[in-house]
Write a protein that holds these residues in place. Structure first.
Motif, mmCIF file in Angstrom:
data_model
loop_
_atom_site.group_PDB
_atom_site.id
_atom_site.type_symbol
_atom_site.label_atom_id
_atom_site.label_comp_id
_atom_site.label_asym_id
_atom_site.label_seq_id
_atom_site.Cartn_x
_atom_site.Cartn_y
_atom_site.Cartn_z
ATOM 1 N N SER A 1 46.675 31.641 45.591
ATOM 2 C CA SER A 1 46.111 32.994 45.689
ATOM 3 C C SER A 1 47.045 34.023 45.055
ATOM 4 O O SER A 1 46.596 34.978 44.407
ATOM 5 C CB SER A 1 45.858 33.353 47.156
ATOM 6 O OG SER A 1 44.938 32.467 47.752
ATOM 7 N N VAL B 1 45.014 38.564 37.617
ATOM 8 C CA VAL B 1 43.854 39.458 37.566
ATOM 9 C C VAL B 1 44.289 40.835 37.051
ATOM 10 O O VAL B 1 45.313 41.355 37.501
ATOM 11 C CB VAL B 1 43.205 39.588 38.961
ATOM 12 C CG1 VAL B 1 42.074 40.609 38.948
ATOM 13 C CG2 VAL B 1 42.684 38.234 39.417
ATOM 14 N N GLU C 1 40.705 45.534 38.324
ATOM 15 C CA GLU C 1 39.846 44.826 39.277
ATOM 16 C C GLU C 1 40.484 44.938 40.660
ATOM 17 O O GLU C 1 40.928 43.951 41.255
ATOM 18 C CB GLU C 1 39.651 43.377 38.860
ATOM 19 C CG GLU C 1 38.929 43.211 37.530
ATOM 20 C CD GLU C 1 38.603 41.765 37.229
ATOM 21 O OE1 GLU C 1 38.375 40.996 38.187
ATOM 22 O OE2 GLU C 1 38.581 41.397 36.052
ATOM 23 N N GLN D 1 39.419 45.714 43.780
ATOM 24 C CA GLN D 1 38.842 45.089 44.976
ATOM 25 C C GLN D 1 39.135 43.589 45.018
ATOM 26 O O GLN D 1 39.467 43.037 46.077
ATOM 27 C CB GLN D 1 37.336 45.342 45.008
ATOM 28 C CG GLN D 1 36.659 44.850 46.283
ATOM 29 C CD GLN D 1 35.190 45.248 46.343
ATOM 30 O OE1 GLN D 1 34.675 45.891 45.422
ATOM 31 N NE2 GLN D 1 34.512 44.870 47.412
ATOM 32 N N LYS D 2 39.050 42.940 43.883
ATOM 33 C CA LYS D 2 39.322 41.505 43.817
ATOM 34 C C LYS D 2 40.784 41.217 44.128
ATOM 35 O O LYS D 2 41.103 40.254 44.853
ATOM 36 C CB LYS D 2 38.961 40.981 42.429
ATOM 37 C CG LYS D 2 39.137 39.476 42.264
ATOM 38 C CD LYS D 2 38.684 39.030 40.881
ATOM 39 C CE LYS D 2 38.827 37.524 40.714
ATOM 40 N NZ LYS D 2 38.384 37.081 39.363
ATOM 41 N N ARG D 3 41.675 42.056 43.626
ATOM 42 C CA ARG D 3 43.104 41.850 43.846
ATOM 43 C C ARG D 3 43.471 42.082 45.317
ATOM 44 O O ARG D 3 44.311 41.372 45.875
ATOM 45 C CB ARG D 3 43.917 42.754 42.928
ATOM 46 C CG ARG D 3 43.667 42.466 41.460
ATOM 47 C CD ARG D 3 44.412 43.422 40.550
ATOM 48 N NE ARG D 3 45.774 42.947 40.325
ATOM 49 C CZ ARG D 3 46.856 43.597 40.688
ATOM 50 N NH1 ARG D 3 46.758 44.763 41.307
ATOM 51 N NH2 ARG D 3 48.047 43.108 40.429
ATOM 52 N N SER E 1 41.441 41.587 47.814
ATOM 53 C CA SER E 1 40.905 40.422 48.524
ATOM 54 C C SER E 1 41.833 39.217 48.382
ATOM 55 O O SER E 1 42.065 38.466 49.344
ATOM 56 C CB SER E 1 39.513 40.069 47.985
ATOM 57 O OG SER E 1 38.611 41.146 48.164
ATOM 58 N N LEU E 2 42.384 39.043 47.182
ATOM 59 C CA LEU E 2 43.315 37.932 46.965
ATOM 60 C C LEU E 2 44.615 38.142 47.749
ATOM 61 O O LEU E 2 45.214 37.175 48.247
ATOM 62 C CB LEU E 2 43.615 37.787 45.475
ATOM 63 C CG LEU E 2 42.471 37.212 44.628
ATOM 64 C CD1 LEU E 2 42.803 37.324 43.139
ATOM 65 C CD2 LEU E 2 42.210 35.758 44.996
#
Length: 252
Positions: free
Chosen positions: A75, A82, A86, A88-90, A92-93
């Motif tokens: 992760s 990433v 991005e 939101q994705k980062r 979340s990760l």
């Protein structure tokens, strides 16, 4: 060891010019950087909550181990690959990495709870106090004052790696384990200071990637917490063994 001696010596030498007003002196940190730090520490708090959830999940379903460690590392590498836009994705990760890291630490936490649940709370409070104090020291110090410690701490981290590698192959003694434990604690406490100042310095030059910076501080926090917890658990077990020896002596 000279690294940390110089750090505490410089702190004591500057004690004469420190006051309550100096502790509130954040004028060297611009409003943009202050806002960035708020985002970093808010993300760090969320990551710590995710790690606590991961540890709790392990206690419920016994999932912590090699797989969760690999998942956490995966992760982290995914997060770093990433692009910053991005967001939101980062985030979340980051939460996923913290969750898996918490599950990986879960077996140690579960062991501490079996001895005494207050050990975990004590280790968490001690780690939080140490983290807060050293982060605050890095913030109120002059810019770049402790960044020179980075090279020395990297050398210390390399020493720890090779000691651990050698002990895993040739076997190690309890004295070597204690040295790795306490020396590693000093190294990662030093990293709290260096990483905090590094984050501030990068933010001054426009690097406002709060997710990556929160990940850096989370790694420092987790490393310090694990070592404090191991020290407290080993101290508790030694105390229990001494009590048992005394009771056995009295019985005979």
């Amino acid at each position: 060891m000279d690294t940390f001696a110089s750090f505490f010596t410089s702190q004591s030498a500057s004690g004469n010019r420190w006051s309550y007003d100096s502790l509130k002196n954040f004028r060297q940190i611009s409003p943009v950087v202050q806002t960035h730090l708020k985002q970093v520490y808010l993300s760090l708090c969320c990551a710590l909550i995710a790690a606590a959830v991961g540890a709790y999940i392990h206690i419920l379903w016994n999932i912590g181990g090699l797989l969760t460690t690999l998942a956490s590392v995966g992760s982290i590498f995914w997060l770093l690959s990433v692009p910053p836009y991005e967001e939101q994705k980062r985030v979340s990760l980051l939460m996923a990495a913290a969750l898996f890291q918490g599950a990986s630490i879960g077996p140690l936490i579960e062991l501490a709870i079996k001895f005494d649940p207050s050990i975990v709370l004590g280790a968490l409070v001690g780690c939080a106090v140490a983290f807060g104090c050293f982060s605050a020291a890095a913030m109120v110090a002059r810019r770049r004052e402790y960044l020179y410690l980075g090279g020395l701490l990297s050398s210390g981290l390399s020493i720890l790696f090779w000691l651990h590698f050698a002990s895993s192959i040739f076997g190690g003694s309890m004295a070597l384990f204690k040295f790795e434990l306490y020396f590693g604690l000093l190294v990662f406490v030093g990293y709290i200071v260096v990483d905090t100042q590094d984050i501030i310095e990068k933010a001054h030059f426009g690097d406002l990637d709060y997710v990556k910076h929160a990940l850096t501080l989370f790694s420092d926090f987790a490393a310090v917490f694990v070592r404090i917890l191991i020290i407290m658990v080993s101290g508790f077990t030694n105390f229990i063994l001494r009590i048992e020896n005394v009771l056995n002596y009295l019985d005979h």
